[in-house]
Design an enzyme around this catalytic site. Structure first.
Site, PDB file in Angstrom:
ATOM      1  N   CYS A  93      -4.480   1.174   2.116  1.00 57.46           N
ATOM      2  CA  CYS A  93      -5.984   0.292   2.312  1.00 57.46           C
ATOM      3  C   CYS A  93      -5.506  -0.508   3.340  1.00 57.46           C
ATOM      4  O   CYS A  93      -4.368  -1.207   3.744  1.00 57.46           O
ATOM      5  CB  CYS A  93      -5.745  -0.600   0.899  1.00 57.46           C
ATOM      6  SG  CYS A  93      -6.899  -1.688   0.896  1.00 57.46           S
ATOM      7  N   GLU A 123       3.962  -1.501  -2.866  1.00 56.90           N
ATOM      8  CA  GLU A 123       3.209  -2.289  -1.763  1.00 56.90           C
ATOM      9  C   GLU A 123       4.294  -3.048  -0.866  1.00 56.90           C
ATOM     10  O   GLU A 123       4.504  -3.290   0.138  1.00 56.90           O
ATOM     11  CB  GLU A 123       2.125  -3.150  -2.131  1.00 56.90           C
ATOM     12  CG  GLU A 123       1.496  -3.780  -1.235  1.00 56.90           C
ATOM     13  CD  GLU A 123       0.330  -4.713  -1.765  1.00 56.90           C
ATOM     14  OE1 GLU A 123      -0.286  -4.487  -2.380  1.00 56.90           O
ATOM     15  OE2 GLU A 123       0.433  -5.826  -0.966  1.00 56.90           O
TER      16      GLU A 123
HETATM   17  S1  SF4 Z   1      -5.819  -4.641  -1.207  1.00 56.19           S
HETATM   18 FE1  SF4 Z   1      -5.493  -3.546  -3.126  1.00 56.19          FE
HETATM   19  S2  SF4 Z   1      -7.086  -4.438  -4.282  1.00 56.19           S
HETATM   20 FE2  SF4 Z   1      -7.554  -5.089  -2.214  1.00 56.19          FE
HETATM   21  S3  SF4 Z   1      -9.007  -3.607  -1.575  1.00 56.19           S
HETATM   22 FE3  SF4 Z   1      -7.187  -2.869  -0.918  1.00 56.19          FE
HETATM   23  S4  SF4 Z   1      -6.578  -1.615  -2.493  1.00 56.19           S
HETATM   24 FE4  SF4 Z   1      -8.232  -2.614  -3.331  1.00 56.19          FE
END
Ligand code: SF4
Length: 278
Positions: A93, A123
């Site tokens: 992400c 993460e």
């Molecule tokens: S950081 Fe995590 S909760 Fe936020 S958009 Fe990305 S995957 Fe989704």
């Protein structure tokens, strides 16, 4: 049973994006679970033959490997590209890539790094790996943990795990400012999490029972349940409709529903349909 959905729930931008990426690479495999939801991982396997590797050793040369939303450690990424000659598709992400890049840049500029998060979470492991000097990248869960840390510099840069609470981050930042000359604070907490959390908080105040749908190993979902429990003592965390227990609904009229950021709509819909029939 009457059902009311939270005004914001379920898949966030990062997860939607990762699933779209995975769907477009049939016969590939993800490095670690793509998202924290076993049902969706099973669906990707069944419909798109997207497999799952749990370690680098399992990857064969020239495989197509998708990097999960939470990211992976820098060294693992390097290994995949260099040693395995894998075709690497990065579904990390962008809101997770940001703290990775901040840690890299600030540690290069000789800042000590503080990460507010859970050191065992993928993460955080990934973000931490981007620090130039690993001895000076520290992870804390609360303000209490700060006492144990010896920063190498009096200039500190901080980032937070995307799913963490802003209130706790502020406590940590306040404590840091009291003791250090320079503190660079980066707000890397993700708004998608907050929107779902605020909506869950509001809804849990007005219902008799709350159902939180999501992976039991997802910190995001567990946090949603913790918030709901503050206002509605009958708040239950389930992964799918099969886990619903009719006895929870005895003498209840209005059921609120929310779902973690990795919960697909089809699972939510199944739960709603089942509860409406109770
Ligand atoms: S950081 Fe995590 S909760 Fe936020 S958009 Fe990305 S995957 Fe989704």
């Amino acid at each position: 049973m009457q059902v009311k959905l939270a005004s914001s729930y379920g898949f966030c931008f990062g997860v939607k994006r990762a699933i779209k990426i995975a769907e477009s690479y049939k016969n590939s495999a993800t490095m670690g679970p793509l998202i924290h939801n076993q049902n969706e991982i099973d669906r990707l396997k069944e419909n798109f033959n997207v497999g799952l590797y749990t370690s680098l050793e399992e990857v064969k040369n020239n495989d197509t490997v998708i990097i999960r939303t939470h990211g992976i450690p820098k060294e693992d990424l390097k290994n995949l590209k260099k040693n395995k000659d894998a075709k690497v598709i990065n579904a990390t992400c962008p809101f997770v890539t940001t703290p990775q890049q901040i840690v890299k840049k600030m540690s290069k500029e000789n800042y000590s790094i503080l990460i507010f998060g859970d050191s065992t979470h993928p993460e955080v492991k990934g973000v931490k790996s981007y620090g130039e000097n690993q001895d000076d990248v520290h992870v804390v869960m609360s303000v209490k943990d700060l006492d144990k840390i010896n920063f190498k510099h009096d200039r500190i840069a901080t980032v937070a795990q995307t799913t963490k609470k802003k209130e706790v981050y502020l406590e940590i930042v306040n404590a840091l400012i009291l003791k250090n000359k320079e503190v660079r604070v980066f707000n890397t907490i993700c708004d998608a999490t907050f929107e779902n959390q605020d909506a869950a908080r509001d809804l849990s105040k007005e219902v008799d029972i709350m159902i939180v749908i999501g992976g039991k190993n997802s910190s995001n979902t567990k946090q949603l349940q913790a918030i709901c429990l503050e206002y509605c003592k009958d708040s239950y965390l389930i992964e799918n409709s099969k886990e619903l227990d009719k006895s929870w609904f005895k003498d209840k009229k209005l059921c609120g529903i929310t779902a973690g950021a990795s919960t697909p709509d089809w699972i939510i819909q199944e739960v709603v349909n089942k509860i409406e029939k109770i």
